[in-house]
Enzyme design. Structure first.
Site, PDB file in Angstrom:
ATOM      1  N   GLU A 222      -8.184 -29.568  22.021  1.00 43.49           N
ATOM      2  CA  GLU A 222      -7.618 -30.778  22.624  1.00 43.49           C
ATOM      3  C   GLU A 222      -8.482 -31.994  22.307  1.00 43.49           C
ATOM      4  OE1 GLU A 222      -5.092 -28.881  26.319  1.00 43.49           O
ATOM      5  OE2 GLU A 222      -7.142 -29.522  26.669  1.00 43.49           O
TER       6      GLU A 222
ATOM      7  N   LYS B 120      -1.710 -19.360  19.934  1.00 43.09           N
ATOM      8  CA  LYS B 120      -1.640 -20.702  20.504  1.00 43.09           C
ATOM      9  C   LYS B 120      -2.918 -20.904  21.302  1.00 43.09           C
ATOM     10  CE  LYS B 120      -0.859 -22.176  24.148  1.00 43.09           C
ATOM     11  NZ  LYS B 120      -1.639 -22.592  25.384  1.00 43.09           N
TER      12      LYS B 120
ATOM     13  N   ASN C 111      -6.135 -34.237  29.409  1.00 38.59           N
ATOM     14  CA  ASN C 111      -6.298 -33.385  30.584  1.00 38.59           C
ATOM     15  C   ASN C 111      -6.310 -34.117  31.913  1.00 38.59           C
ATOM     16  OD1 ASN C 111      -6.485 -30.587  29.712  1.00 38.59           O
ATOM     17  ND2 ASN C 111      -8.062 -31.425  28.368  1.00 38.59           N
TER      18      ASN C 111
ATOM     19  N   THR D  79       1.578 -25.312  23.546  1.00 36.25           N
ATOM     20  CA  THR D  79       1.603 -26.230  24.704  1.00 36.25           C
ATOM     21  C   THR D  79       1.042 -27.573  24.240  1.00 36.25           C
ATOM     22  OG1 THR D  79      -0.510 -25.345  25.490  1.00 36.25           O
ATOM     23  CG2 THR D  79       1.484 -24.433  26.481  1.00 36.25           C
TER      24      THR D  79
ATOM     25  N   THR E 145      -8.489 -13.982  24.479  1.00 41.26           N
ATOM     26  CA  THR E 145      -8.308 -15.431  24.462  1.00 41.26           C
ATOM     27  C   THR E 145      -6.859 -15.861  24.393  1.00 41.26           C
ATOM     28  OG1 THR E 145      -8.815 -17.454  23.327  1.00 41.26           O
ATOM     29  CG2 THR E 145      -8.392 -15.571  21.962  1.00 41.26           C
TER      30      THR E 145
ATOM     31  N   THR F  42       0.778 -33.457  36.017  1.00 41.35           N
ATOM     32  CA  THR F  42       1.638 -34.412  36.741  1.00 41.35           C
ATOM     33  C   THR F  42       2.591 -35.134  35.803  1.00 41.35           C
ATOM     34  OG1 THR F  42      -0.175 -35.982  36.572  1.00 41.35           O
ATOM     35  CG2 THR F  42       0.064 -34.788  38.632  1.00 41.35           C
TER      36      THR F  42
END
Lengths: 410, 410
Positions: free
Chosen positions: A283, A186, A405, A160, A197, A410
């Site tokens: 991230e 992932k 994030n 992702t 996890t 959106t």
């Protein structure tokens, strides 16, 4: 035991989920996100023969539909296939979501000719959206037609916000026969596993009884994925599957034997490598850090202290800034709820002792500062009360984490 | 009961820590940071007569020297003065730190003519640095010479990364006599109090016995500061003091009376206002949000669920992005460890129900999205299992939080 993992080490051998004999993978672009993009977002992993199956799942009380279905299916201890999609988590989708996960299992079963109960289903992506199930069913058909010995695309299809695919494989001799253990994973955000996890699929051509496989997987997950944190948030979709198909034609791996120890080490190596890769791809992460806590009263406390430090936003931002702000590390340990003796406590970064005998070591901050700019930083803390120790992995907190994030759904 | 708090409402009346009769404040520029800047970084708060004293302190096992000293002093139940500095936390500074905190108490005692045991000491700033105690002692003398009825400068002198001073005051009639309860606070990062928080100093001219004052303060802190989170990190220096000097010449406030109830409400109002101001000034915050959890099995679970949501990095970044990503809110509740019934669970943002009967409410995400751009966002969650409820306050996570904390000490 040779470790081959991507992107840490390239090899010519098969990697990841098709490293073990008798496993095939296929992918498809099912347009799960509905943006018309042609990226692969659906993966099938198939064992040519029925395989022993084990699974470890999120302990989040809000469980995605595929988690609920796979928990039921894995209880049989037997599976032929894993079907996984990215782009939609199929979580908080009610009865419709459960129906969609079952339809994914049925379509996969039809394509590989097995009962639907022998299919494990996994999804990852945005929570709360209805699955575009018709497109996914078409994708399953295409992925089945794509089945082959190349597992790289499967590692990519489940991504992702990940920036690179995560694969690892290990060869191990058991009873004189070479076996392979390989896996893909992932995960990049919502990473703070407590029992399982993210998504991680591990395959092996070893022969394992279902109870043994389940115990091995649970223990190995506890020592690997359950020691990492990106942001302290636990996913609704975490799951880790192990398929063992015996295709290496080796002896059955029984608990308590030397082969069992060897196999456990191989499994640990694969899961630890995948866990490291996930943290490295946290991230917005620019740097990872390990926290080794020793001198703890017991193992539970050692793990808790280490994970509290890896989860602290103030430690993570200090690591991001290359700032030897060791006071924040001690403050995090202090609030973790573990026993400690501050006057016997020791704290070192990159081997340089910064805090001992209740106070800062003169000049140490200046000496260690340049080493904080490295891609990996090692922190060692001795709590000064016992003998137990544990290690946990974390990554820094950057502005990019916020950017990624602040507008993911959106 | 009139609430007067800054910056939320300006009044002509005395505010904050000198709102109550018989209290004086003074400040000085002691150059605690050692950068030669002339900003006020030292505050004295003095009661003209001995005051009943109560205190609530951090539960972090790593406690700063001033916390250790003030915990001892507050046990007397009597105090004349508070001395506080910003710029250095005097934490993890060993025996030398304890000596420095005691010297601050002694110098203050000399300046205001009271025993050193009647001085409460508080520090805030970087952890692990030796205090520039000579400059601080000189500053105490200057602050004592500056004592007066203006408390605004004291609210400013205790600021670190705060962008505005935090003050609140309330007038309350007790036994026919007007009393004042006023306070100041600082706090912007390392905010996730568990028994006390940050620095907060509250004064009142009411007459209170020490045990009553302690109970009132502890309970009020539990309902205010212990419900806020900026970043999930608990400070080593948290402390909240209450001084009650009886200068209003009213009756003693005894537990179980109507006056006690009135006083408790006044104290709650001041502490809640200060707590709201702290969250609003959370490091890098652009927006605050409240999380009201109802339908919980008990109060402890309601608080835990609400605080888990206010601490979730993924919820905080979604709030920052104005993103109605309600799935992250449910995922946070799901991992908080509280009992919930997903099929009876309800989730609303700004009064708009988004999740009910196990799934998303059609069209609700689009309806609520524009309201997420407001400076304050209200989230309501019903866990569907009981009757208990609680509210917690949080703020968004922005790139500025990372920037502020990536290089705070260096």
């Amino acid at each position: 035991m040779a470790v081959t993992s991507s992107p840490m080490r390239q090899t010519e051998e098969p990697k990841g989920v098709t490293a073990a004999k008798g496993f095939l993978a296929g992918v498809a672009a099912a347009d799960v996100r509905g943006d018309g993009a042609s990226r692969h977002d659906l993966a099938l992993i198939v064992s040519e023969r029925p395989a022993t199956a084990a699974g470890v799942f999120t302990t989040n009380l809000v469980k995605a539909a595929p988690v609920v279905i796979s928990q039921l299916h894995v209880k049989r201890g037997l599976a032929r296939a894993i079907v996984a999609n990215s782009g939609n988590a199929n979580a908080c989708t009610g009865a419709r979501g459960l129906g969609d996960a079952l339809r994914m299992a049925q379509a996969t079963a039809d394509a590989v000719d097995c009962p639907p109960g022998e299919v494990l289903v996994a999804s990852t992506g945005v929570i709360g959206r209805v699955m575009p199930v018709e497109r996914i069913l078409l994708g399953i058909g295409r992925a089945a037609a794509d089945l082959g010995r190349d597992g790289d695309q499967a590692a990519r299809a489940i991504m992702t916000t990940d920036t690179y695919p995560k694969q690892a494989a290990v060869a191990v001799a058991l009873g004189g026969v070479e076996h392979m253990v390989g896996g893909i994973a992932k995960g990049s955000g919502m990473i703070h596993p407590e029992m399982a996890t993210m998504l991680a699929f591990v395959t092996t051509d070893a022969r394992l009884e279902a109870g043994t496989a389940q115990t091995l997987l649970r223990e190995s997950v506890r020592r690997s994925f359950n020691r990492i944190s990106v942001d302290g948030d636990m996913s609704t979709n975490d799951c880790c599957f192990l398929l063992a198909n015996g295709a290496a034609d080796g002896p059955e791996i029984r608990s308590g034997t030397a082969d069992f120890q060897q196999f456990r080490e191989a499994l640990d190596t694969v899961l630890w490598s995948l866990a490291e890769q996930i943290v490295g791809d946290g991230e917005g992460a620019t740097r990872t850090f390990s926290v080794r806590v020793s001198g703890a009263a017991d193992q539970v406390q050692a793990v808790r202290a280490a994970r509290t430090v890896t989860s602290s936003p103030l430690v993570k931002t200090a690591i991001h800034g290359g700032d030897p702000n060791w006071g924040r590390i001690l403050a995090a340990v202090g609030r973790s709820g573990v026993e400690l003796a501050l006057d016997r406590c020791r704290l070192a970064i990159e081997g340089e002792e910064l805090f001992a005998q209740g106070q800062v070591v003169e000049g140490a901050v200046e000496r260690v500062a340049p080493r904080l700019l490295q891609p990996r930083v090692a922190i060692d803390i001795n709590l000064g009360v016992g003998e137990a120790e544990a290690i946990a992995l974390g990554c820094d907190l950057s502005s990019d984490y916020v950017r990624i994030n602040a507008d993911y759904s959106t």
